[in-house]
Write a protein that holds these residues in place. Structure first.
Motif, PDB file in Angstrom:
ATOM      1  N   GLY A  24       0.802  -1.219   0.000  1.00  0.00           N
ATOM      2  CA  GLY A  24       0.000   0.000   0.000  1.00  0.00           C
ATOM      3  C   GLY A  24       0.830   1.262   0.000  1.00  0.00           C
ATOM      4  N   PRO A  33      -3.230   5.388  -4.211  1.00  0.00           N
ATOM      5  CA  PRO A  33      -3.549   4.826  -2.894  1.00  0.00           C
ATOM      6  C   PRO A  33      -4.671   3.804  -3.006  1.00  0.00           C
ATOM      7  CG  PRO A  33      -4.255   7.126  -3.055  1.00  0.00           C
ATOM      8  CD  PRO A  33      -3.493   6.813  -4.298  1.00  0.00           C
ATOM      9  N   GLY A  34      -4.555   2.763  -2.225  1.00  0.00           N
ATOM     10  CA  GLY A  34      -5.574   1.722  -2.257  1.00  0.00           C
ATOM     11  C   GLY A  34      -5.312   0.639  -3.281  1.00  0.00           C
TER      12      GLY A  34
END
Length: 105
Positions: A24, A33-34
């Motif tokens: 991450g 992100p994610g």
């Protein structure tokens, strides 16, 4: 402009020996992100010449999909001075690396 995969691989190449990032962390640093699972997929198909042993899960856990499993990743990290125990990086919070942060170690 470099591809997303190239950005991931460049960042992984820059992780200093003896330090770790999470999947991450890598995804967030390259603007996604994610998307840690995608970083994990890149690790499975990416260049063997990169220090993928320095990429762990968000708990500091080692990857079962690493060559020779968690034991193989632990051996590669321990060769760099990173202690591992029970499938995790010991002192994970201390060894977690952020590219833009000053490196206190």
């Amino acid at each position: 402009m470099p591809s997303w995969r190239e950005l991931v691989e460049t960042l992984v190449a820059d992780i200093p020996p003896g330090r770790v990032m999470t999947y991450g962390d890598v995804a967030a640093c390259v603007g996604h992100p994610g998307a840690g699972r995608i970083v994990g997929m890149i690790a499975h198909i990416g260049s063997d010449n990169l220090p993928w042993q320095r990429v762990v899960n968000h708990f500091g856990g080692l990857a079962s999909g690493y060559e020779d499993g968690r034991e193989g990743q632990a051996a590669a990290l321990e060769a760099e001075g990173v202690r591992c125990q029970d499938g995790r990086v010991v002192e994970f919070k201390t060894l977690r690396w952020t590219p833009d942060a000053e490196d206190p170690l």
